[in-house]
Design a protein around this motif. Sequence first.
Motif, PDB file in Angstrom:
ATOM      1  N   ARG A 219       0.310  17.793  -8.975  1.00  0.00           N
ATOM      2  CA  ARG A 219       1.203  17.318  -7.902  1.00  0.00           C
ATOM      3  C   ARG A 219       0.677  17.738  -6.538  1.00  0.00           C
ATOM      4  O   ARG A 219       0.660  16.931  -5.587  1.00  0.00           O
ATOM      5  N   ASN A 220       0.224  18.957  -6.411  1.00  0.00           N
ATOM      6  CA  ASN A 220      -0.311  19.437  -5.136  1.00  0.00           C
ATOM      7  C   ASN A 220      -1.583  18.691  -4.747  1.00  0.00           C
ATOM      8  O   ASN A 220      -1.798  18.379  -3.575  1.00  0.00           O
ATOM      9  N   GLN A 221      -2.424  18.416  -5.752  1.00  0.00           N
ATOM     10  CA  GLN A 221      -3.656  17.684  -5.483  1.00  0.00           C
ATOM     11  C   GLN A 221      -3.346  16.256  -5.044  1.00  0.00           C
ATOM     12  O   GLN A 221      -3.982  15.721  -4.124  1.00  0.00           O
ATOM     13  N   CYS A 222      -2.376  15.652  -5.694  1.00  0.00           N
ATOM     14  CA  CYS A 222      -1.981  14.297  -5.331  1.00  0.00           C
ATOM     15  C   CYS A 222      -1.425  14.268  -3.915  1.00  0.00           C
ATOM     16  O   CYS A 222      -1.721  13.360  -3.134  1.00  0.00           O
ATOM     17  N   GLN A 223      -0.630  15.271  -3.584  1.00  0.00           N
ATOM     18  CA  GLN A 223      -0.088  15.368  -2.229  1.00  0.00           C
ATOM     19  C   GLN A 223      -1.217  15.493  -1.211  1.00  0.00           C
ATOM     20  O   GLN A 223      -1.190  14.862  -0.149  1.00  0.00           O
ATOM     21  N   ALA A 224      -2.210  16.296  -1.550  1.00  0.00           N
ATOM     22  CA  ALA A 224      -3.348  16.480  -0.650  1.00  0.00           C
ATOM     23  C   ALA A 224      -4.157  15.194  -0.521  1.00  0.00           C
ATOM     24  O   ALA A 224      -4.653  14.863   0.561  1.00  0.00           O
ATOM     25  N   ASP A 225      -4.280  14.459  -1.644  1.00  0.00           N
ATOM     26  CA  ASP A 225      -5.089  13.244  -1.645  1.00  0.00           C
ATOM     27  C   ASP A 225      -4.444  12.102  -0.867  1.00  0.00           C
ATOM     28  O   ASP A 225      -5.117  11.375  -0.130  1.00  0.00           O
ATOM     29  N   VAL A 226      -3.134  11.918  -1.070  1.00  0.00           N
ATOM     30  CA  VAL A 226      -2.483  10.731  -0.500  1.00  0.00           C
ATOM     31  C   VAL A 226      -1.515  11.041   0.639  1.00  0.00           C
ATOM     32  O   VAL A 226      -1.085  10.118   1.337  1.00  0.00           O
ATOM     33  N   GLY A 227      -1.168  12.312   0.811  1.00  0.00           N
ATOM     34  CA  GLY A 227      -0.132  12.654   1.780  1.00  0.00           C
ATOM     35  C   GLY A 227      -0.413  12.149   3.179  1.00  0.00           C
ATOM     36  O   GLY A 227       0.440  11.498   3.811  1.00  0.00           O
TER      37      GLY A 227
ATOM     38  N   ARG B 263       2.143   6.814  -6.898  1.00  0.00           N
ATOM     39  CA  ARG B 263       1.300   7.885  -7.449  1.00  0.00           C
ATOM     40  C   ARG B 263       1.940   9.242  -7.231  1.00  0.00           C
ATOM     41  O   ARG B 263       1.998  10.083  -8.142  1.00  0.00           O
ATOM     42  N   LEU B 264       2.418   9.449  -6.013  1.00  0.00           N
ATOM     43  CA  LEU B 264       3.019  10.741  -5.681  1.00  0.00           C
ATOM     44  C   LEU B 264       4.320  10.950  -6.450  1.00  0.00           C
ATOM     45  O   LEU B 264       4.583  12.036  -6.973  1.00  0.00           O
TER      46      LEU B 264
ATOM     47  N   GLN C 208       0.832  -1.210   0.000  1.00  0.00           N
ATOM     48  CA  GLN C 208       0.000   0.000   0.000  1.00  0.00           C
ATOM     49  C   GLN C 208       0.864   1.256   0.000  1.00  0.00           C
ATOM     50  O   GLN C 208       0.556   2.229  -0.699  1.00  0.00           O
ATOM     51  N   VAL C 209       1.939   1.228   0.783  1.00  0.00           N
ATOM     52  CA  VAL C 209       2.855   2.372   0.826  1.00  0.00           C
ATOM     53  C   VAL C 209       3.443   2.624  -0.553  1.00  0.00           C
ATOM     54  O   VAL C 209       3.478   3.761  -1.043  1.00  0.00           O
TER      55      VAL C 209
ATOM     56  N   ALA D  95       3.581  11.831 -10.082  1.00  0.00           N
ATOM     57  CA  ALA D  95       3.179  13.235 -10.237  1.00  0.00           C
ATOM     58  C   ALA D  95       4.380  14.162 -10.074  1.00  0.00           C
ATOM     59  O   ALA D  95       4.512  15.168 -10.780  1.00  0.00           O
ATOM     60  N   THR D  96       5.268  13.817  -9.152  1.00  0.00           N
ATOM     61  CA  THR D  96       6.467  14.628  -8.920  1.00  0.00           C
ATOM     62  C   THR D  96       7.413  14.557 -10.107  1.00  0.00           C
ATOM     63  O   THR D  96       7.984  15.571 -10.526  1.00  0.00           O
ATOM     64  N   THR D  97       7.580  13.357 -10.655  1.00  0.00           N
ATOM     65  CA  THR D  97       8.454  13.180 -11.821  1.00  0.00           C
ATOM     66  C   THR D  97       7.929  13.971 -13.020  1.00  0.00           C
ATOM     67  O   THR D  97       8.700  14.616 -13.739  1.00  0.00           O
ATOM     68  N   TYR D  98       6.616  13.916 -13.220  1.00  0.00           N
ATOM     69  CA  TYR D  98       6.012  14.662 -14.321  1.00  0.00           C
ATOM     70  C   TYR D  98       6.207  16.162 -14.123  1.00  0.00           C
ATOM     71  O   TYR D  98       6.519  16.898 -15.072  1.00  0.00           O
TER      72      TYR D  98
END
Length: 249
Positions: A145-153, A23-24, A16-17, A27-30
């Motif tokens: 990237r910010n949305q992904c961070q908010a979603d999974v962070g 995913r994060l 899971q980690v 998004a960061t690589t992109y």
Amino acid sequence: MSLIENLVSLHRVDSQVRALRGRLDSATTYLKSQERQHADACARRDELRSQIRQMQATAVNIENESNAIRDRIEALRGELNKSTNQKTYSTILSELKLLQEKRDEADERALAQLGKVEEAKAKLAEVEGLAAQRQELLEGATKERNQCQADVGERLAELERERAQAASHVPAKELDLFNRAAEVHDGEAMAEFVASDARRREYVCGACNMELPPEKFAVLSTNPNAAVVCVSCKRILFMMPQAQDAAKE
């Protein structure tokens, strides 16, 4: 809990980690890719702007050179009109001819330079358009990237704490074995020990499908605190509860 049970628990949370981190990281690589492409486009744009300023300055210098020659020609024509000496007249006339040639050459260079300026401006317009596009893509990538961070962070941080807790129940040697297998196989550090034909004592690795020696079945079925690995892919093997029950029977 046995070693294998602890490893299975670690594997579940580790998967899971890695999924959320993947995913994060994606998004960061992109985002980093868009940052590089935007920076390259801006650098090219700035370079062209600098080149155009230099070319325009060169064109002005050539024009000034032409104007200076023109002024000298006008002055000599005045002297020529006033000249009464044939030798002086011939000398001035020769100089006028040379100066006119120099001016014509300067005018040609100025025209060519202005042509280069126009070509560079056309390229600049293209690059500015590209830089604007890259800016839009960069803004989109940043938002993603910010949305992904908010979603999974928050969930990722929680799972990483759970992983650390699960890892604390695994001895250092077996934990190192698990981590190395997870790195090699993108988080799939464990594989099911599968009985392809139990009566014939034929077993395979559930991940790579390679045949496993019966001796490994004997260890797995009798010692839940032994880390048994696949002879081929080196994943840590485990038996499903029903298979363990069948082995006991």
